[in-house]
Design a protein around this motif. Structure first.
Motif, short mmCIF file in Angstrom:
data_model
loop_
_atom_site.label_atom_id
_atom_site.label_comp_id
_atom_site.label_asym_id
_atom_site.label_seq_id
_atom_site.Cartn_x
_atom_site.Cartn_y
_atom_site.Cartn_z
N THR A 445 0.82 -1.20 0.00
CA THR A 445 0.00 0.00 0.00
C THR A 445 0.85 1.26 0.00
OG1 THR A 445 -1.62 -1.26 1.27
CG2 THR A 445 -1.90 1.13 1.22
N ALA A 446 0.38 2.31 -0.69
CA ALA A 446 1.15 3.54 -0.86
C ALA A 446 1.66 4.10 0.46
CB ALA A 446 0.29 4.58 -1.59
N SER A 447 0.78 4.18 1.46
CA SER A 447 1.20 4.80 2.71
C SER A 447 2.22 3.95 3.45
CB SER A 447 -0.01 5.08 3.61
OG SER A 447 -0.63 3.88 4.01
N PHE A 448 2.23 2.64 3.22
CA PHE A 448 3.25 1.80 3.86
C PHE A 448 4.61 2.02 3.24
CE2 PHE A 448 -0.20 -1.63 4.74
CZ PHE A 448 -0.78 -0.79 5.69
N PHE A 449 4.63 2.33 1.97
CA PHE A 449 5.91 2.55 1.29
C PHE A 449 6.66 3.76 1.84
CE2 PHE A 449 4.63 -0.02 -2.62
CZ PHE A 449 5.60 -0.99 -2.38
N GLN A 450 5.94 4.66 2.50
CA GLN A 450 6.62 5.80 3.13
C GLN A 450 7.68 5.32 4.11
OE1 GLN A 450 2.41 8.27 2.96
NE2 GLN A 450 3.32 7.81 4.93
N ARG A 451 7.47 4.15 4.68
CA ARG A 451 8.39 3.62 5.68
C ARG A 451 9.71 3.17 5.05
NH1 ARG A 451 5.79 1.78 10.35
NH2 ARG A 451 7.01 -0.14 10.40
N ALA A 452 9.77 3.09 3.74
CA ALA A 452 10.99 2.63 3.06
C ALA A 452 11.63 3.76 2.25
CB ALA A 452 10.65 1.46 2.14
N TYR A 453 11.36 4.99 2.63
CA TYR A 453 11.81 6.13 1.82
C TYR A 453 13.32 6.11 1.60
CZ TYR A 453 11.33 10.91 0.01
OH TYR A 453 11.32 12.02 -0.79
N ASP A 454 14.07 5.84 2.62
CA ASP A 454 15.52 5.84 2.47
C ASP A 454 15.98 4.73 1.53
OD1 ASP A 454 18.19 6.85 3.26
OD2 ASP A 454 18.41 4.87 4.13
N GLN A 455 15.35 3.57 1.62
CA GLN A 455 15.75 2.46 0.76
C GLN A 455 15.41 2.74 -0.70
OE1 GLN A 455 14.49 1.93 3.96
NE2 GLN A 455 16.65 1.58 4.42
N PHE A 456 14.33 3.50 -0.95
CA PHE A 456 14.03 3.88 -2.33
C PHE A 456 15.14 4.75 -2.90
CE2 PHE A 456 9.44 3.14 -1.19
CZ PHE A 456 9.28 2.06 -2.05
N PHE A 457 15.67 5.64 -2.08
CA PHE A 457 16.74 6.51 -2.56
C PHE A 457 18.07 5.75 -2.68
CE2 PHE A 457 14.07 10.15 -1.72
CZ PHE A 457 14.55 11.11 -2.61
N GLN A 458 18.45 5.06 -1.63
CA GLN A 458 19.80 4.50 -1.59
C GLN A 458 19.88 3.15 -2.30
OE1 GLN A 458 22.70 5.69 0.11
NE2 GLN A 458 21.65 7.66 0.26
N GLU A 459 19.33 2.13 -1.69
CA GLU A 459 19.50 0.78 -2.24
C GLU A 459 18.86 0.62 -3.61
OE1 GLU A 459 20.62 0.65 1.85
OE2 GLU A 459 18.81 1.47 0.91
N MET A 460 17.71 1.26 -3.82
CA MET A 460 17.01 1.05 -5.09
C MET A 460 17.50 2.00 -6.18
SD MET A 460 12.89 0.98 -5.86
CE MET A 460 12.69 2.76 -6.13
N SER A 461 17.34 3.31 -5.97
CA SER A 461 17.57 4.25 -7.07
C SER A 461 19.03 4.61 -7.26
CB SER A 461 16.73 5.51 -6.85
OG SER A 461 15.36 5.19 -6.89
N LEU A 462 19.73 4.90 -6.20
CA LEU A 462 21.14 5.26 -6.34
C LEU A 462 21.93 4.12 -6.99
CD1 LEU A 462 23.36 7.35 -5.74
CD2 LEU A 462 23.62 6.30 -3.48
N ASN A 463 21.50 2.89 -6.70
CA ASN A 463 22.18 1.72 -7.28
C ASN A 463 21.56 1.27 -8.60
OD1 ASN A 463 24.33 0.45 -5.33
ND2 ASN A 463 22.71 1.30 -4.03
N ARG A 464 20.60 2.03 -9.11
CA ARG A 464 19.94 1.72 -10.38
C ARG A 464 19.43 0.28 -10.39
NH1 ARG A 464 24.53 4.25 -11.64
NH2 ARG A 464 25.53 2.41 -12.54
N SER A 465 18.85 -0.14 -9.29
CA SER A 465 18.35 -1.50 -9.15
C SER A 465 17.07 -1.69 -9.96
CB SER A 465 18.07 -1.82 -7.68
OG SER A 465 19.23 -1.65 -6.90
N ARG A 466 17.01 -2.76 -10.70
CA ARG A 466 15.83 -3.07 -11.52
C ARG A 466 14.73 -3.65 -10.62
NH1 ARG A 466 15.77 -4.80 -16.52
NH2 ARG A 466 13.54 -4.92 -16.08
N VAL A 467 14.13 -2.80 -9.82
CA VAL A 467 13.04 -3.18 -8.92
C VAL A 467 11.74 -2.63 -9.49
CG1 VAL A 467 12.06 -2.90 -6.61
CG2 VAL A 467 14.53 -3.19 -6.90
N THR A 468 10.71 -3.44 -9.51
CA THR A 468 9.37 -2.98 -9.87
C THR A 468 8.54 -2.84 -8.60
OG1 THR A 468 9.44 -4.04 -12.04
CG2 THR A 468 7.27 -3.50 -11.16
N VAL A 469 7.92 -1.70 -8.43
CA VAL A 469 7.11 -1.41 -7.24
C VAL A 469 5.65 -1.28 -7.67
CG1 VAL A 469 6.64 0.25 -5.42
CG2 VAL A 469 9.01 -0.24 -6.08
N LEU A 470 4.76 -2.09 -7.09
CA LEU A 470 3.33 -1.94 -7.31
C LEU A 470 2.77 -1.14 -6.14
CD1 LEU A 470 2.21 -5.45 -8.64
CD2 LEU A 470 2.75 -3.37 -9.92
#
Length: 730
Positions: A445-470
């Protein structure tokens, strides 16, 4: 929203149930004998105005109070719906807490707090559960605006221990003048999987001083409990609290175990033993989720559906209304019975369905958007599992709410992972899978993803990780103030390197999913993470009723994408360059084409750009302008909110005096303002070629259980209001 009782939270306000529920509707009739009383003084609950009244009861009246509360909860669930299962398991514990402790001087912090219905009943709000006319008076979570007995507004999970540490720290620093006595955190086994809970335990042991952690172990999260700590917890239960390793002792915490977690007398004795303790202690109580459901839709404590007396007891149940159950300790992989969805035929024990109960009035309703599009996504991914060993669906503990059915999980096997209530871990875990060449899909759920904000920036986006988020439940909804998805676009669309797609049909949604999850090395696959906002109510309604899309009727032809939109002789956009969708058969069309905007109607004077769930409003407004004012507006579906299509925006300079942006999310810092900024920053000397931009969207505010229709009215997101604003400017 996750449960301190281990049950978690389903933020859906819709009432979707499966066909099987419709067939069993007759089971959900509420017998007159157990309909809640309305101020009847013969019932104990109606006389409870504060915790002082609980303390004034004779010891032998506590069980009767528990039974009345349980009966009230069961009837309330049939009429109103809510998190009934988690509250049923907490009846005795909550009565015991208010019997022993002195709220609000003694501070009780309920983790997630969706299991606080009983607490509310005992702190002056019983009428909100007894009287159907007053059901809307209280939220489903603690809220200090309602009562001084509520410490925080809490709808997410794992934070109660940290919050309690903060309360205790101030008390210890300020001494007797703090006005704070005992500090009690109530947290469940499902919530304990959240990383912040472990951080709180670590701090509590170091901080010292009075701090009581009531660990409510009902062997169940929203779905099953998952993680390495649950084996040791099971051994603790089996040994009466003596087995090692003991997770809490390992942190340096004192520990007590209460097997009879639904025995109010045993709990009173346990809490009296730790009251005013001078060091942190964990009181581990073993409870039964949904205690009181009889598994057949009737209420435990009522002998039959015939008229009778609420005081008549079924001999098969305890004196507080708890019915014996064998619905525990399932050996099958998901640690829960075979209930398919989270709102279907709830019963006691390891029952996923008792997480969120829909009222009887909802039986037979079609799936809500979350379940509808969630099932659709899983059906599209499942056939790929055999050929793509690295394709993995990851859910942080909310599968059924988002259409990830029990049957799908069974068939998916190792291709599905429930990480528990661990959004930060889930995103970082997905980044690890992607780094190894796998194809992870993280769904919650969208509001739960707020809890992973740092991981979206660092582990996912900064590392250009091919992650799909629904991203489920994004945008405006009638949810409570802890679960609004109105902020998802402002969050995801501004993360460098991430692409956020906002499909407006099932076809686009599946095409987006196929593109985002194209195996590593595939031609035209995205270079980094992709967030797909799962369509919401407006889109699903339009797919079910094409008249809600009066311009296109939902029929968009497949056409190649165009990188330019030359002006026609009439000054509008050339009809020859009208864009089509990316078809399912052309799912790997490439990143550039996936980010192109789509023009679905060409016109002049006014261009209306509707993002995601606001797109049907764009077509409806265009139809009103045509019918009432003879204006043929250009209608655009941007399909994504990561970047602007400058070719389209430049083309609109010719023949368009106004550009209208519509979005069902926070306007400030959102998507529409970027269109305004584009024209402001690319001003041309010919003033007639600088269109005026009007942005429509939500205010920067928290809303609590306000209907979607009312929110749209509040924010000007209606055909009448948008049309009036447009025509006023001419």
């Amino acid at each position: 929203m996750r449960s301190a009782s281990g049950n978690g939270f389903d933020s859906s306000d819709s009432f979707a149930v499966s066909g099987a529920a419709e067939r069993t509707a007759r089971l959900h009739d509420i017998p007159p004998s157990i309909t809640p009383s309305h101020g009847d003084d013969s019932h104990l609950l109606s006389r409870i105005a504060s915790p002082a009244d609980v303390k004034a009861l004779a010891p032998n009246e506590l069980a009767e109070l528990c039974r009345e509360i349980r009966t009230t909860l069961l009837a309330y669930g049939h009429q109103h719906g809510g998190h009934i299962g988690s509250n049923l398991g907490m009846v005795e514990a909550t009565v015991a807490l208010h019997r022993v402790f002195d709220s609000p001087r003694d501070r009780i912090v309920f983790d997630v707090s969706h299991q606080s219905y009983v607490h509310k009943m005992l702190t002056g709000r019983a009428a909100a559960y007894l009287d159907p006319d007053r059901f809307s008076e209280v939220t489903g979570f603690t809220n200090p605006d309602e009562s001084k007995h509520d410490q925080f507004v809490l709808g997410h999970t794992g934070t109660s221990i940290s919050l309690a540490c903060g309360l205790a720290k101030t008390r210890d620093m300020e001494g007797p003048n703090s006005g704070i006595g005992n500090v009690i955190a109530v947290i469940g086994d499902g919530s304990l999987s959240s990383g912040v809970a472990f951080e709180g335990l670590n701090n509590a042991a170091e901080q010292g001083g009075n701090l009581i952690i009531v660990f409510n172990d009902n062997e169940m999260s929203i779905a099953g409990d998952f993680g390495g700590m649950y084996g040791p917890l099971a051994r603790l239960r089996a040994s009466g609290g003596t087995a090692q390793p003991n997770l809490f002792n390992a942190f340096g915490l004192d520990y007590r175990y209460v097997e009879a977690g639904n025995d109010v007398s045993a709990l009173v004795a346990a809490f009296e033993e730790v009251r005013d303790i001078d060091h942190p202690v964990v009181v581990h109580i073993h409870t039964l989720k949904g205690a009181g459901y009889d598994g057949a839709g009737h209420v435990a404590g009522a002998s039959s559906a015939s008229a009778g007396n609420v005081h008549e007891l079924d001999p098969a149940v305890s004196d507080t209304g708890v019915r014996p159950t064998s619905n525990v300790l399932h050996s099958e992989p998901w640690h829960s019975d075979h209930c398919n969805l989270s709102d279907h035929e709830p019963h006691e024990g390891q029952c996923e369905a008792s997480h969120w109960q829909n009222p009887d009035a909802a039986i037979g309703k079609p799936d809500d958007p979350r379940k509808h599009y969630g099932k659709m996504a899983m059906a599209a991914l499942e056939p790929r599992f055999a050929a793509e060993p690295g394709l993995v669906v990851i859910s942080p503990a909310t599968p059924g709410s988002n259409g990830i059915t029990h049957e799908f999980r069974e068939r998916a096997g190792a291709h599905y992972v429930d990480t528990g209530i661990t959004e930060s871990h889930a995103v970082a875990y997905a980044a690890g899978i992607a780094r190894a060449g796998g194809t992870p899909v993280v769904a919650t759920t969208a509001s739960f993803f707020q809890r992973a904000y740092d991981q979206f920036f660092q582990e996912m986006s900064l590392n250009r990780s091919r992650v799909t988020v629904l991203d489920f439940l994004g945008g405006l909804s009638g949810s409570d103030n802890t679960h609004s998805g109105a902020y998802d676009v402002t969050m995801f669309s501004n993360i460098p390197g991430a692409t956020m797609l906002v499909p407006t049909s099932a076809r686009d949604y599946l095409a987006d999913l196929a593109w985002a999850t194209a195996p590593a090395g595939s031609a035209d696959a995205p270079a980094g993470p992709v967030v797909i906002r799962v369509p919401g109510e407006a889109i699903l309604a339009a797919e079910r009723d094409a008249t809600l899309l009066p311009v296109t009727g939902g029929q968009i032809a497949d056409r190649p994408q165009s990188a330019s939109l030359p002006a026609s002789a009439s000054g509008g956009i050339s009809a020859a360059t009208v864009r089509g969708t990316v078809s399912v058969t052309a799912q790997h069309a490439g990143a550039r084409h996936m980010l192109d905007w789509r023009v679905n109607q060409t016109g002049s004077q006014v261009a209306i750009i509707g993002l995601g769930n606001a797109y049907p409003l764009a077509e409806q407004t265009a139809a009103a302008l045509s019918d009432d004012y003879g204006i043929t507006a250009t209608v655009i579906d941007p399909r994504q909110c990561t970047s602007l299509d400058s070719d389209v925006l430049e083309s609109l300079r010719d023949g368009h005096q106004q550009v209208i942006t519509l979005e069902d999310g926070q306007l400030e810092g959102g998507w529409g303002e970027k269109v305004t900024a584009y024209y402001a920053n690319h001003h041309v000397s010919d003033g007639s070629r600088n269109p005026r931009v009007l942005n429509f969207g939500a205010a920067k505010e928290f809303t609590d259980r306000v209907s979607l229709g009312e929110l749209n009215e509040r924010y000007g997101l209606t055909v009448e209001q948008v049309t009036e604003a447009i025509t006023r400017c001419f």
